[in-house]
Design a protein around this motif. Sequence first.
Motif, PDB file in Angstrom:
ATOM      1  N   ILE A  66       0.900  -1.306   0.012  1.00  0.00           N
ATOM      2  CA  ILE A  66      -0.165  -0.013   0.018  1.00  0.00           C
ATOM      3  C   ILE A  66       0.897   1.286  -0.021  1.00  0.00           C
ATOM      4  O   ILE A  66       0.613   2.154  -0.719  1.00  0.00           O
ATOM      5  N   PHE A  67       1.838   1.145   0.645  1.00  0.00           N
ATOM      6  CA  PHE A  67       2.996   2.403   0.696  1.00  0.00           C
ATOM      7  C   PHE A  67       3.610   2.429  -0.922  1.00  0.00           C
ATOM      8  O   PHE A  67       3.656   3.550  -0.877  1.00  0.00           O
ATOM      9  N   LYS A  68       3.783   1.583  -1.543  1.00  0.00           N
ATOM     10  CA  LYS A  68       4.320   1.396  -2.733  1.00  0.00           C
ATOM     11  C   LYS A  68       3.213   2.050  -3.656  1.00  0.00           C
ATOM     12  O   LYS A  68       3.561   2.757  -4.601  1.00  0.00           O
ATOM     13  N   ALA A  69       2.134   1.695  -3.464  1.00  0.00           N
ATOM     14  CA  ALA A  69       1.048   2.434  -4.187  1.00  0.00           C
ATOM     15  C   ALA A  69       0.861   3.902  -4.201  1.00  0.00           C
ATOM     16  O   ALA A  69       0.439   4.394  -5.316  1.00  0.00           O
ATOM     17  N   THR A  70       1.337   4.475  -3.286  1.00  0.00           N
ATOM     18  CA  THR A  70       1.530   6.019  -3.156  1.00  0.00           C
ATOM     19  C   THR A  70       2.226   6.715  -4.175  1.00  0.00           C
ATOM     20  O   THR A  70       2.211   7.840  -4.467  1.00  0.00           O
ATOM     21  N   ARG A  71       3.466   5.916  -4.815  1.00  0.00           N
ATOM     22  CA  ARG A  71       4.380   6.584  -5.430  1.00  0.00           C
ATOM     23  C   ARG A  71       3.654   7.072  -6.857  1.00  0.00           C
ATOM     24  O   ARG A  71       2.732   6.433  -7.312  1.00  0.00           O
ATOM     25  N   ARG A  72       4.294   7.962  -7.604  1.00  0.00           N
ATOM     26  CA  ARG A  72       3.844   8.293  -8.832  1.00  0.00           C
ATOM     27  C   ARG A  72       4.968   7.807  -9.920  1.00  0.00           C
ATOM     28  O   ARG A  72       5.868   8.911  -9.988  1.00  0.00           O
ATOM     29  N   SER A  73       4.922   6.880 -10.554  1.00  0.00           N
ATOM     30  CA  SER A  73       5.723   6.602 -11.418  1.00  0.00           C
ATOM     31  C   SER A  73       5.160   5.475 -12.520  1.00  0.00           C
ATOM     32  O   SER A  73       3.857   5.443 -12.352  1.00  0.00           O
ATOM     33  N   SER A  74       5.903   5.504 -13.595  1.00  0.00           N
ATOM     34  CA  SER A  74       5.274   4.611 -14.824  1.00  0.00           C
ATOM     35  C   SER A  74       5.305   3.235 -14.343  1.00  0.00           C
ATOM     36  O   SER A  74       4.490   2.498 -14.799  1.00  0.00           O
ATOM     37  N   LEU A  75       5.896   2.885 -13.390  1.00  0.00           N
ATOM     38  CA  LEU A  75       5.899   1.576 -12.722  1.00  0.00           C
ATOM     39  C   LEU A  75       4.948   1.138 -11.979  1.00  0.00           C
ATOM     40  O   LEU A  75       4.627  -0.109 -11.729  1.00  0.00           O
ATOM     41  N   ALA A  76       4.238   2.118 -11.427  1.00  0.00           N
ATOM     42  CA  ALA A  76       2.931   2.092 -10.567  1.00  0.00           C
ATOM     43  C   ALA A  76       1.944   0.835 -11.017  1.00  0.00           C
ATOM     44  O   ALA A  76       1.298   0.061 -10.813  1.00  0.00           O
ATOM     45  N   LEU A  77       1.518   1.364 -12.451  1.00  0.00           N
ATOM     46  CA  LEU A  77       0.594   0.591 -13.438  1.00  0.00           C
ATOM     47  C   LEU A  77       0.986  -0.808 -13.642  1.00  0.00           C
ATOM     48  O   LEU A  77       0.191  -1.581 -13.213  1.00  0.00           O
ATOM     49  N   MET A  78       2.405  -0.848 -13.796  1.00  0.00           N
ATOM     50  CA  MET A  78       2.760  -2.371 -13.916  1.00  0.00           C
ATOM     51  C   MET A  78       2.761  -3.252 -12.747  1.00  0.00           C
ATOM     52  O   MET A  78       2.298  -4.247 -12.707  1.00  0.00           O
ATOM     53  N   ASP A  79       2.790  -2.486 -11.708  1.00  0.00           N
ATOM     54  CA  ASP A  79       3.099  -3.117 -10.400  1.00  0.00           C
ATOM     55  C   ASP A  79       1.725  -3.592  -9.972  1.00  0.00           C
ATOM     56  O   ASP A  79       1.211  -4.566  -9.596  1.00  0.00           O
ATOM     57  N   HIS A  80       0.483  -2.633 -10.409  1.00  0.00           N
ATOM     58  CA  HIS A  80      -0.909  -3.002 -10.156  1.00  0.00           C
ATOM     59  C   HIS A  80      -1.345  -4.031 -10.969  1.00  0.00           C
ATOM     60  O   HIS A  80      -2.012  -5.179 -10.604  1.00  0.00           O
ATOM     61  N   LEU A  81      -0.751  -4.205 -12.467  1.00  0.00           N
ATOM     62  CA  LEU A  81      -1.212  -5.395 -13.040  1.00  0.00           C
ATOM     63  C   LEU A  81      -0.582  -6.738 -12.854  1.00  0.00           C
ATOM     64  O   LEU A  81      -1.278  -7.726 -12.729  1.00  0.00           O
TER      65      LEU A  81
END
Length: 135
Positions: A66-81
């Motif tokens: 959940i802490f990682k989800a707060t970052r704003r990067s292009s990798l955030a969407l890949m992490d969610h997928l």
Amino acid sequence: MAAVPLMLIPFILYNLAMIGVFGGGGIEAVLGSEIISVNMMSGAVWKMSLGDLFIVFSLVILFLEIFKATRRSSLALMDHLFSMALFIVFLVEFLLVQGAATQIFFILMLITLVDVIAGFTVTVKSASRDVAIGL
């Protein structure tokens, strides 16, 4: 590496326990094995099993996710997928693999589902704040 869901660690550990890396006797025996026992002041004995430790470890990882989800990067969407894909793998394994049909695995699967939902929710909420500030 930043896009890899951390819930992959408990998933791999559970599967290693299922194939017998942490000892024989089946997954139920391994998960039920006592890790620690503490005599309480009330006279009761508090015991923690390996399965309980898996859940505690996974909850700590959920916090980090959940802490990682707060970052704003292009990798955030890949992490969610990837987290969504991991949840699907959890679900398929729970339904099809006999050793995965345990309460511990089910709780790990639910923690992964919360990770997916919370990750998308936090990302959408933080993105909407960015848009609101820009207007």
